[in-house]
Write a protein that holds these residues in place. Structure first.
Motif, mmCIF file in Angstrom:
data_model
loop_
_atom_site.group_PDB
_atom_site.id
_atom_site.type_symbol
_atom_site.label_atom_id
_atom_site.label_comp_id
_atom_site.label_asym_id
_atom_site.label_seq_id
_atom_site.Cartn_x
_atom_site.Cartn_y
_atom_site.Cartn_z
ATOM 1 N N LEU A 51 1.427 7.266 -8.963
ATOM 2 C CA LEU A 51 2.194 8.045 -9.911
ATOM 3 C C LEU A 51 1.552 9.321 -10.205
ATOM 4 C CD1 LEU A 51 3.223 5.057 -12.168
ATOM 5 C CD2 LEU A 51 4.593 6.470 -10.689
ATOM 6 N N ARG A 52 0.064 9.319 -10.618
ATOM 7 C CA ARG A 52 -0.426 10.563 -10.948
ATOM 8 C C ARG A 52 -0.194 11.613 -9.463
ATOM 9 N NH1 ARG A 52 -4.299 7.174 -13.245
ATOM 10 N NH2 ARG A 52 -5.610 7.138 -11.693
ATOM 11 N N ARG A 53 -0.264 11.275 -8.486
ATOM 12 C CA ARG A 53 -0.332 12.102 -7.344
ATOM 13 C C ARG A 53 1.174 12.675 -7.245
ATOM 14 N NH1 ARG A 53 -3.004 8.326 -4.593
ATOM 15 N NH2 ARG A 53 -1.198 7.339 -3.638
ATOM 16 N N SER A 54 2.116 11.701 -7.616
ATOM 17 C CA SER A 54 3.533 12.246 -7.855
ATOM 18 C C SER A 54 3.767 13.332 -8.835
ATOM 19 C CB SER A 54 4.565 10.890 -8.081
ATOM 20 O OG SER A 54 4.443 9.941 -6.947
ATOM 21 N N VAL A 55 3.247 13.177 -10.039
ATOM 22 C CA VAL A 55 3.301 14.012 -10.981
ATOM 23 C C VAL A 55 2.777 15.285 -10.442
ATOM 24 C CG1 VAL A 55 2.321 14.699 -13.502
ATOM 25 C CG2 VAL A 55 3.317 12.439 -12.813
ATOM 26 N N GLU A 56 1.576 15.206 -9.887
ATOM 27 C CA GLU A 56 0.948 16.514 -9.560
ATOM 28 C C GLU A 56 1.859 17.220 -8.562
ATOM 29 O OE1 GLU A 56 -2.855 17.716 -6.641
ATOM 30 O OE2 GLU A 56 -3.247 16.209 -8.636
ATOM 31 N N LYS A 57 2.318 16.329 -7.452
ATOM 32 C CA LYS A 57 3.194 17.112 -6.434
ATOM 33 C C LYS A 57 4.333 17.543 -6.917
ATOM 34 C CE LYS A 57 3.792 14.716 -2.630
ATOM 35 N NZ LYS A 57 3.933 13.744 -1.482
ATOM 36 N N ALA A 66 16.632 16.159 -5.503
ATOM 37 C CA ALA A 66 16.036 17.087 -6.675
ATOM 38 C C ALA A 66 16.905 17.277 -7.976
ATOM 39 C CB ALA A 66 15.519 18.311 -6.010
ATOM 40 N N TRP A 67 18.019 17.016 -7.574
ATOM 41 C CA TRP A 67 18.856 17.208 -8.834
ATOM 42 C C TRP A 67 19.214 15.771 -9.767
ATOM 43 C CZ3 TRP A 67 22.205 21.179 -11.238
ATOM 44 C CH2 TRP A 67 21.838 22.349 -11.084
ATOM 45 N N THR A 121 10.846 1.931 -9.496
ATOM 46 C CA THR A 121 10.590 3.182 -10.523
ATOM 47 C C THR A 121 9.293 3.730 -9.655
ATOM 48 O OG1 THR A 121 11.167 1.998 -12.680
ATOM 49 C CG2 THR A 121 9.494 3.612 -12.705
ATOM 50 N N TYR A 122 8.649 3.082 -9.225
ATOM 51 C CA TYR A 122 7.412 3.526 -8.074
ATOM 52 C C TYR A 122 8.054 4.421 -7.130
ATOM 53 C CZ TYR A 122 3.028 4.410 -5.511
ATOM 54 O OH TYR A 122 2.011 4.718 -4.918
ATOM 55 N N VAL A 123 8.832 3.752 -6.405
ATOM 56 C CA VAL A 123 9.471 4.551 -5.219
ATOM 57 C C VAL A 123 10.114 5.619 -5.647
ATOM 58 C CG1 VAL A 123 10.998 4.092 -3.429
ATOM 59 C CG2 VAL A 123 9.315 2.459 -3.692
ATOM 60 N N ARG A 124 11.040 5.632 -6.685
ATOM 61 C CA ARG A 124 11.900 6.423 -7.191
ATOM 62 C C ARG A 124 10.902 7.696 -7.496
ATOM 63 N NH1 ARG A 124 14.335 8.195 -11.781
ATOM 64 N NH2 ARG A 124 16.323 9.487 -11.374
ATOM 65 N N ALA A 125 9.935 7.531 -8.037
ATOM 66 C CA ALA A 125 8.940 8.382 -8.420
ATOM 67 C C ALA A 125 8.304 9.318 -7.561
ATOM 68 C CB ALA A 125 7.689 8.027 -9.496
ATOM 69 N N GLU A 126 7.956 8.586 -6.468
ATOM 70 C CA GLU A 126 7.560 9.301 -5.136
ATOM 71 C C GLU A 126 8.600 10.244 -4.554
ATOM 72 O OE1 GLU A 126 5.895 6.012 -2.574
ATOM 73 O OE2 GLU A 126 4.014 6.775 -3.055
ATOM 74 N N ILE A 127 9.797 9.677 -4.408
ATOM 75 C CA ILE A 127 10.860 10.288 -3.713
ATOM 76 C C ILE A 127 11.184 11.458 -4.540
ATOM 77 C CG2 ILE A 127 13.500 10.140 -3.309
ATOM 78 C CD1 ILE A 127 12.937 7.251 -2.365
ATOM 79 N N LEU A 128 11.346 11.541 -5.870
ATOM 80 C CA LEU A 128 11.945 12.552 -6.682
ATOM 81 C C LEU A 128 10.673 13.600 -6.651
ATOM 82 C CD1 LEU A 128 14.284 13.082 -8.853
ATOM 83 C CD2 LEU A 128 12.827 12.201 -10.719
ATOM 84 N N HIS A 148 10.262 12.488 -18.310
ATOM 85 C CA HIS A 148 11.702 12.440 -18.694
ATOM 86 C C HIS A 148 12.566 12.763 -17.754
ATOM 87 C CE1 HIS A 148 14.966 13.789 -21.519
ATOM 88 N NE2 HIS A 148 15.275 14.843 -20.436
ATOM 89 N N ALA A 149 12.285 13.578 -16.411
ATOM 90 C CA ALA A 149 13.115 13.672 -15.375
ATOM 91 C C ALA A 149 13.178 12.398 -14.507
ATOM 92 C CB ALA A 149 12.280 14.550 -14.154
ATOM 93 N N LEU A 150 12.146 11.370 -14.641
ATOM 94 C CA LEU A 150 12.435 10.156 -14.138
ATOM 95 C C LEU A 150 13.419 9.134 -14.890
ATOM 96 C CD1 LEU A 150 11.061 8.426 -11.722
ATOM 97 C CD2 LEU A 150 9.198 8.041 -12.955
ATOM 98 N N GLY A 151 13.582 9.591 -16.338
ATOM 99 C CA GLY A 151 14.402 8.599 -16.855
ATOM 100 C C GLY A 151 13.781 7.800 -17.960
ATOM 101 N N THR A 152 12.507 7.987 -17.931
ATOM 102 C CA THR A 152 11.775 7.179 -19.198
ATOM 103 C C THR A 152 11.003 7.972 -19.945
ATOM 104 O OG1 THR A 152 10.275 5.284 -19.039
ATOM 105 C CG2 THR A 152 9.443 7.097 -17.434
#
Length: 193
Positions: free
Chosen positions: A11-17, A113-114, A50-57, A27-31
């Motif tokens: 998840l930290r890698r997803s935020v960084e990416k 992305a939207w 949620t984990y997979v959605r975070a990576e994809i987003l 917020h973007a993820l909906g949480t």
């Protein structure tokens, strides 16, 4: 092997990416940022979805950035300053540029992305207009609109000032999908070159 630690690192890698702050990404993820913080700290493990959605987003946001295309997050952010200055023509340009970038993403087959839920631009009417435009573009492309676009219609009719048209003419020329949200803008004002 500590699964919570591995998930938290992912998840930290997803935020960084994504290039977003942790709170903005939540917020973007909906949480909520608080809830997301428990995921990133490893206190709580999110659902696999949620984990997979975070990576994809995160990947979709980063890809849009690499391509120089606005996301809903960027569009809402770009609206804030002109609206604060009461420079509506600039706000319209930003809104329609964002919509056109969404079209490009959808034409290339991926509007992911939207799906990131934007922060408010500071004006609920413009938030509703951004949501309506995004929902319309996704529907027109035959794709499921993001959840954040499913906002209720405005409680009062909103018709931005129009320099050349009477209010009656604006109402007649407003597309039904906008009028359903109590937003009245003539279709011709939504066309870009």
């Amino acid at each position: 092997m500590d699964v919570n630690r591995i998930v938290a690192e992912g998840l930290r890698r997803s935020v960084e990416k994504s290039g977003l702050s942790q709170g903005s990404f939540a917020h973007a993820l909906g949480t909520s940022p608080t809830r997301f913080s428990t995921y990133v700290s490893g206190e709580v493990s999110p659902s696999a979805a949620t984990y997979v959605r975070a990576e994809i987003l995160a990947e979709a946001i980063a890809d849009a950035e690499r391509r120089g295309l606005m996301t809903a997050l960027d569009a809402a952010r770009a609206l804030r300053e002109p609206l604060r200055r009461r420079a509506e023509p600039d706000a319209w340009r930003m809104l329609l540029q964002g919509r056109d970038h969404l079209r490009l993403l959808l034409e290339s087959g991926d509007g992911t992305a939207w799906e990131a839920r934007p922060q408010s631009c500071g004006d609920r009417r413009w938030d509703a207009l951004l949501a309506a435009l995004a929902e319309h573009e996704f529907s027109s492309a035959g794709q499921q609109p993001p959840r954040w676009t499913e906002r209720a219609r405005l409680s009062e009719d909103w018709m931005p000032d129009h320099p050349f048209m009477s209010p009656e003419r604006v109402r007649r020329q407003t597309p039904e999908w906008l009028a359903e949200r109590s937003i009245f803008v003539p279709a011709k004002d939504l066309v870009t070159a």
